[in-house]
Every structure is written in C-alpha cells, then in structure tokens.
Design an enzyme around this catalytic site. Structure first.
Site, PDB file in Angstrom:
ATOM      1  N   ARG A  99       0.943  -1.127  -0.039  1.00  0.00           N
ATOM      2  CA  ARG A  99      -0.019  -0.061   0.012  1.00  0.00           C
ATOM      3  C   ARG A  99       0.760   1.293   0.009  1.00  0.00           C
ATOM      4  O   ARG A  99       1.732   1.408   0.988  1.00  0.00           O
ATOM      5  CB  ARG A  99      -0.975   0.055   1.130  1.00  0.00           C
ATOM      6  CG  ARG A  99      -1.572   1.355   1.560  1.00  0.00           C
ATOM      7  CD  ARG A  99      -2.454   1.377   2.400  1.00  0.00           C
ATOM      8  NE  ARG A  99      -4.012   0.334   1.819  1.00  0.00           N
ATOM      9  CZ  ARG A  99      -5.063   0.509   2.327  1.00  0.00           C
ATOM     10  NH1 ARG A  99      -5.242   1.182   3.476  1.00  0.00           N
ATOM     11  NH2 ARG A  99      -6.146  -0.335   1.870  1.00  0.00           N
ATOM     12  N   HIS A 126      -7.360   0.469  -6.730  1.00  0.00           N
ATOM     13  CA  HIS A 126      -7.441  -0.423  -5.370  1.00  0.00           C
ATOM     14  C   HIS A 126      -7.866  -1.804  -5.759  1.00  0.00           C
ATOM     15  O   HIS A 126      -9.222  -1.970  -5.772  1.00  0.00           O
ATOM     16  CB  HIS A 126      -8.354   0.373  -4.301  1.00  0.00           C
ATOM     17  CG  HIS A 126      -8.262  -0.403  -3.033  1.00  0.00           C
ATOM     18  ND1 HIS A 126      -7.544  -1.365  -2.542  1.00  0.00           N
ATOM     19  CD2 HIS A 126      -8.960   0.060  -1.826  1.00  0.00           C
ATOM     20  CE1 HIS A 126      -7.458  -1.699  -1.352  1.00  0.00           C
ATOM     21  NE2 HIS A 126      -8.497  -1.029  -0.944  1.00  0.00           N
ATOM     22  N   GLN A 129      -9.841  -4.493  -3.788  1.00  0.00           N
ATOM     23  CA  GLN A 129     -11.030  -4.111  -3.327  1.00  0.00           C
ATOM     24  C   GLN A 129     -12.161  -4.293  -4.488  1.00  0.00           C
ATOM     25  O   GLN A 129     -13.068  -4.820  -4.038  1.00  0.00           O
ATOM     26  CB  GLN A 129     -10.911  -2.564  -3.091  1.00  0.00           C
ATOM     27  CG  GLN A 129     -12.218  -1.833  -2.547  1.00  0.00           C
ATOM     28  CD  GLN A 129     -12.828  -2.410  -1.302  1.00  0.00           C
ATOM     29  OE1 GLN A 129     -12.057  -2.200  -0.132  1.00  0.00           O
ATOM     30  NE2 GLN A 129     -13.950  -2.990  -1.037  1.00  0.00           N
ATOM     31  N   ASP A 215     -17.524   6.299  -1.223  1.00  0.00           N
ATOM     32  CA  ASP A 215     -16.114   6.168  -0.715  1.00  0.00           C
ATOM     33  C   ASP A 215     -16.176   7.530  -0.192  1.00  0.00           C
ATOM     34  O   ASP A 215     -16.608   8.499  -0.375  1.00  0.00           O
ATOM     35  CB  ASP A 215     -14.976   5.729  -1.516  1.00  0.00           C
ATOM     36  CG  ASP A 215     -13.716   5.725  -1.054  1.00  0.00           C
ATOM     37  OD1 ASP A 215     -13.595   5.522   0.097  1.00  0.00           O
ATOM     38  OD2 ASP A 215     -12.665   5.894  -1.751  1.00  0.00           O
ATOM     39  N   CYS A 255     -16.519   0.918   0.471  1.00  0.00           N
ATOM     40  CA  CYS A 255     -15.147   0.084   0.716  1.00  0.00           C
ATOM     41  C   CYS A 255     -14.980   0.204   1.979  1.00  0.00           C
ATOM     42  O   CYS A 255     -14.096  -0.712   2.730  1.00  0.00           O
ATOM     43  CB  CYS A 255     -14.107   0.643  -0.437  1.00  0.00           C
ATOM     44  SG  CYS A 255     -13.874   2.292  -0.080  1.00  0.00           S
ATOM     45  N   ARG A 283     -13.097  -9.075   1.257  1.00  0.00           N
ATOM     46  CA  ARG A 283     -11.799  -8.704   1.147  1.00  0.00           C
ATOM     47  C   ARG A 283     -10.826 -10.102   1.678  1.00  0.00           C
ATOM     48  O   ARG A 283      -9.931 -10.226   0.973  1.00  0.00           O
ATOM     49  CB  ARG A 283     -11.359  -7.389   2.177  1.00  0.00           C
ATOM     50  CG  ARG A 283     -11.873  -6.048   1.746  1.00  0.00           C
ATOM     51  CD  ARG A 283     -11.490  -5.644   0.101  1.00  0.00           C
ATOM     52  NE  ARG A 283     -10.210  -5.822   0.047  1.00  0.00           N
ATOM     53  CZ  ARG A 283      -9.387  -4.876   0.670  1.00  0.00           C
ATOM     54  NH1 ARG A 283      -9.723  -3.543   0.936  1.00  0.00           N
ATOM     55  NH2 ARG A 283      -7.876  -4.956   0.319  1.00  0.00           N
TER      56      ARG A 283
HETATM   57  N1   CP Z   1     -11.147  -0.803   2.166  1.00  0.00           N
HETATM   58  C1   CP Z   1     -10.147  -0.602   2.732  1.00  0.00           C
HETATM   59  O1   CP Z   1      -9.141  -0.948   2.056  1.00  0.00           O
HETATM   60  O2   CP Z   1      -9.983  -0.516   4.005  1.00  0.00           O
HETATM   61  P1   CP Z   1      -8.572  -0.192   5.001  1.00  0.00           P
HETATM   62  O3   CP Z   1      -8.109   1.019   4.461  1.00  0.00           O
HETATM   63  O4   CP Z   1      -9.152  -0.135   6.218  1.00  0.00           O
HETATM   64  O5   CP Z   1      -7.575  -1.143   4.356  1.00  0.00           O
HETATM   65  N1  NVA Z   2      -9.948   6.383  -1.290  1.00  0.00           N
HETATM   66  C1  NVA Z   2      -9.835   5.875  -0.151  1.00  0.00           C
HETATM   67  C2  NVA Z   2      -9.991   4.416   0.150  1.00  0.00           C
HETATM   68  C3  NVA Z   2      -9.462   3.817   1.422  1.00  0.00           C
HETATM   69  C4  NVA Z   2      -9.715   2.377   1.450  1.00  0.00           C
HETATM   70  C5  NVA Z   2      -8.269   6.287   0.243  1.00  0.00           C
HETATM   71  O1  NVA Z   2      -7.483   6.118  -0.667  1.00  0.00           O
HETATM   72  O2  NVA Z   2      -7.947   6.743   1.281  1.00  0.00           O
END
Ligand code: CP
Ligand code: NVA
Length: 296
Positions: A99, A126, A129, A215, A255, A283
C-alpha cells in the site's frame, strides 16, 4: 504475475479471481494447506484496517506465513530507494503486497523484483477492493445485469470499480461534482469496454440503478483539502431517501472506512440493504483468490 491494476488485468483473470473468491468463501477448509511453506509480505505506507487484517488472515488461512512491514520501520524512498527495497524483499518472500501513496513506486518495485507484487491501494487504483466488490455484487445479481452507480470522488476505488464493472459485463455510472471526475484515461479505457456514464447529476445517476456505491470524499494524503471537499460534495450524501430512486432491490456499498454524516448517513449504513460489512468480509476471501492466482 503481479496484480497492480484492474486496467492491466485481462477479463478472464478478473472473472477467475471473482469465481475463486466465491468458491473459497463457500469451502474455506479445502484451501487450508494450499500455500504451505510460502511467505507473503504486506507493506503499508499508509493506514489500514481491512486490508491489513484480512490479507494477514487470508495468508495464514492458506497455510502461508504473513509478515506485515510498516513504513515507519523501513522508510520506503527515505531510508532506502524503492527499487532496492523490492530487490531485497524478493530474496526473502514469495509474494509482496504493498500500500503506497504513489503508484509509480509500485511499478518501480515491480520492475526490480522477481516475485509477484500486489497493489494494496495506491493513488491510482485499489484492485483487491474491486475483486471483493464484484464478488459482493455477484452475490445479489448476475454481473451482466447489474448497473452500478458510484457517487463521490473519482478516486482510486472509483477507478478500479469502473474498470472491473465493465470488464465483467456490468454498466457503470459515476456521479461526481465538477472537478472531481475520475481520471480521463481510466474513463476512456472503461468506455472502450462497456457502458459508462459520468455525470454530476445525482438523480440521473441513481435512477433505477442496482447498486449505489460511495467512498470517502477525502482520501488518505488529501487531508489538507478536507474542508473544501466537504463543501464541494455536500449534495452527494447517500441516504435512504436517495435509495428510493434506485431499483427496489438495489443494494448500498462502501469500501470503508466510512465517514458517517459526510458521504453516507448513519441510517444508510445501518439500512437492511446496506452490504458494507459483507463487502468488508469479502476482502478476506478475495485476497485468498489473489494469492492462489499468484502462488497456487
Ligand atoms: N477498504 C479498505 O481498503 O480499508 P482499509 O483502508 O481499512 O484497509
Ligand atoms: N479512497 C480511499 C480508500 C480507502 C480504502 C483512500 O485512498 O484513502
């Protein structure tokens, strides 16, 4: 083979990830030793709850060893060049999930290491997801008959959802305030594959739809814009009243994490047609499908 974007994932592979995710969910015990003796790194440059915990547990439940690697300890790009991090981790691990803020870090690391790399969220996409999302939709309706409406910021989650939807035969509508539309290249690619609408008109976007998805308005790394974004997005909150304009069996998805009172009301989160916690559970199963695809 790495899994960095839905854009680069062929339809057959994406369909297989959804199908295997659903199969693993139905019979988890059949896969308990599938990846015995393997090691999977899970690197986080920003916060996580679902991805961190579900990917760790998914790895362990397939018999592999997960190791979570925090950026605070390792310093991607500050203590060590991304390519060197990739080369070193490739000597220890069988697969690596990352990430990161900047998607370019992923492509650089992918080029530097032999092991498969999985995008656990970047500024661009993502993809893990999106696999869980399409599993969740498939649990309620045939994907070829689904119209999915994403309301809010045209961000990473939106990009992966748009591309996954059209690749799997669903229609996608994106409702975003002017200036917050999804990336033009992503939209163009999605349009070349399937039915795509991008509008700022909420009523048009949700009319008769089967799925309303949202989101956060402010993604991680954009915190300085939060106040401005709250003003720009104020008319785009998902509520049970809005759901009335959708198909009578429409579901609500997010999400997560959710900012209750911003992009979604409390009542919508708790609504019987809110699937957000099923989606979060998926997930876990979908990451098993990703690992089985990489290492199985
Ligand atoms: N949806 C998702 O990726 O959640 P987190 O940011 O908590 O991993
Ligand atoms: N769009 C959000 C998603 C988190 C799972 C972010 O990037 O923070």
């Amino acid at each position: 083979m790495s899994f960095l974007t839905i854009a680069e994932t062929p339809t057959e592979r994406l369909q297989a990830l959804v199908d295997v995710g659903l199969a693993v969910k139905a019979a988890p015990n059949e896969y308990r030793t599938a990846l015995d003796g393997r090691s999977v790194g899970l690197f986080f440059q920003k916060q996580s709850l679902r991805t961190w915990v579900s990917c760790d547990i998914a790895t362990a439940e397939l018999g592999a060893h997960p190791i979570v690697i925090s950026n605070d300890q390792t310093g991607l790009g500050s203590r060590e060049a991304p390519a060197d991090v990739g080369r070193v981790l490739g000597r220890y691990l069988d697969a690596l999930g990352m990430r990161v803020f900047d998607h370019a870090n992923l492509t650089e690391i992918d080029d530097s290491t032999q092991i498969p790399l999985v995008n656990l969220l970047s500024d661009l996409e993502h993809p893990c997801q999106a696999v869980a999302d399409m599993m969740t939709v498939a649990e309620h309706m045939p994907l070829s008959e689904a119209t999915i409406t994403y309301v809010g910021d045209g961000n990473n989650v939106c990009h992966s959802l748009m591309l996954a939807a059209v690749k799997l035969g669903s229609s996608i509508r994106v409702v975003a305030p002017s200036g917050y539309e999804p990336d033009a290249e992503v939209t163009q690619m999605a349009r070349s594959i399937g039915e795509v609408t991008v509008t700022s008109d909420l009523a048009e976007g949700v009319a008769g739809t089967n799925v309303i998805y949202t989101d956060v308005w402010t993604s991680m790394g954009q915190e300085a814009e939060a106040k401005l974004r709250r003003r720009q997005f104020v008319d785009y909150q998902i509520t049970p009243d809005l759901l009335e304009y959708a198909d009578e069996d429409a579901i609500f998805m997010h999400c997560l994490p959710a900012h209750r009172g911003e992009e979604v009301s409390d009542e919508m989160m708790e609504h019987p047609r809110s699937m957000v916690f099923d989606q979060a559970e998926n997930r876990l199963h979908s990451f098993k499908a990703v690992l089985l695809d990489e290492l199985g």
